[in-house]
Design a protein around this motif. Structure first.
Motif, mmCIF file in Angstrom:
data_model
loop_
_atom_site.group_PDB
_atom_site.id
_atom_site.type_symbol
_atom_site.label_atom_id
_atom_site.label_comp_id
_atom_site.label_asym_id
_atom_site.label_seq_id
_atom_site.Cartn_x
_atom_site.Cartn_y
_atom_site.Cartn_z
ATOM 1 N N ILE A 61 54.425 41.268 57.823
ATOM 2 C CA ILE A 61 53.422 42.089 58.514
ATOM 3 C C ILE A 61 52.221 41.214 58.862
ATOM 4 N N SER A 62 51.847 41.207 60.107
ATOM 5 C CA SER A 62 50.697 40.406 60.540
ATOM 6 C C SER A 62 49.411 40.921 59.904
ATOM 7 N N SER A 63 48.531 40.008 59.537
ATOM 8 C CA SER A 63 47.214 40.402 59.020
ATOM 9 C C SER A 63 46.175 40.467 60.130
ATOM 10 N N ASP A 64 46.560 40.081 61.328
ATOM 11 C CA ASP A 64 45.667 40.162 62.488
ATOM 12 C C ASP A 64 45.874 41.518 63.155
ATOM 13 N N ARG A 65 44.922 42.433 62.971
ATOM 14 C CA ARG A 65 45.068 43.799 63.464
ATOM 15 C C ARG A 65 44.371 44.025 64.809
ATOM 16 N N THR A 66 44.047 42.940 65.506
ATOM 17 C CA THR A 66 43.323 43.063 66.773
ATOM 18 C C THR A 66 44.041 44.003 67.746
ATOM 19 N N PHE A 67 45.349 43.866 67.814
ATOM 20 C CA PHE A 67 46.125 44.710 68.727
ATOM 21 C C PHE A 67 47.038 45.655 67.937
ATOM 22 N N ARG A 68 46.544 46.136 66.794
ATOM 23 C CA ARG A 68 47.347 46.967 65.906
ATOM 24 C C ARG A 68 47.984 48.154 66.632
#
Lengths: 75, 152
Positions: A52-59
């Motif tokens: 799971i990506s920790s970058d939620r910019t484009f969640r």
């Protein structure tokens, strides 16, 4: 303690994936949590938390192909 | 050392305070007073006084909604569903008795954030949203949800 190294993903009605985080004090297994907390009839997949990506910019754009949700269906 | 063996203890008025059926189980008619609630009173025993049950939070959770969201600690929570930016569903480990429960939520870490309930109340789960000071959905680090209500 439920397995903290796993997450459960399913596709919501709007097409965006939801990610289920097991509670640390929950006694159910990750599979039991999936069947209970994934909405009825929704297909899910259990993945490692590291996937799971920790970058939620484009969640809100995260999605998944239906044919990848192969681990079961919510009760 | 002396041993006192009795089946019933009564007050001066003849009212039974504690009684035993001889099996080791006691029935107590002593109502807890303020400041006398102990951990033992928080069990699911059917003999617990109703006023104690009503005072106890049935669900609570603190979680981090940033990065890879995670749960810090919880009670009666099976999981949290991350539905997207600022949207989280708290799934209960044991269902509540009805959907007329009281919910409180708080957000810490950044100023101007607010947590509110989203959608409908359910006996098995509740969804909350976190907004920033502009009203936009926002992921925040310190989220807390507390619920008081009836057990199933």
């Amino acid at each position: 303690m439920a397995d903290q190294t796993k997450r459960i993903i399913f596709k919501q009605g709007n097409g965006v994936i939801a990610i289920i985080i097991p509670a640390i004090n929950e006694k159910r297994s990750i599979e039991e949590i999936a069947r209970k907390d994934v909405p009825t009839g929704k297909a899910y997949k259990i993945v490692n938390v590291s996937e799971i990506s920790s970058d939620r910019t484009f969640r809100d754009a995260w999605t998944i192909a239906d044919n990848e949700l192969t681990d079961g269906v919510g009760d | 050392m002396s041993i006192l063996k009795v089946n019933t203890i009564q007050d001066k008025g003849g009212n039974t305070i504690i009684s035993s059926d001889g099996s080791g189980a006691f029935t107590s008619n002593v109502a807890p007073k303020d400041n006398t609630v102990t951990m033992a009173k928080l069990s699911t025993s059917a003999t617990e006084a109703d006023n104690v049950k009503q005072r106890v939070a049935k669900v609570w959770v603190k979680f981090d909604g940033t990065g890879t969201p995670s749960i810090d600690d919880d009670f009666n929570v099976s999981s949290i569903s991350d539905g997207g930016t600022g949207i989280f569903t708290v799934n209960f480990s044991s269902n509540l008795g009805n959907d007329n429960y009281a919910l409180a939520g708080s957000v810490g870490g950044n100023s101007g954030r607010i947590m509110g309930q989203e959608g409908t109340y359910s006996t098995s789960a509740v969804t909350v949203r976190v907004n920033d000071f502009n009203g936009n959905l926002s992921d925040e680090g310190r989220n807390s949800v507390i619920i008081f209500g009836d057990s199933a």
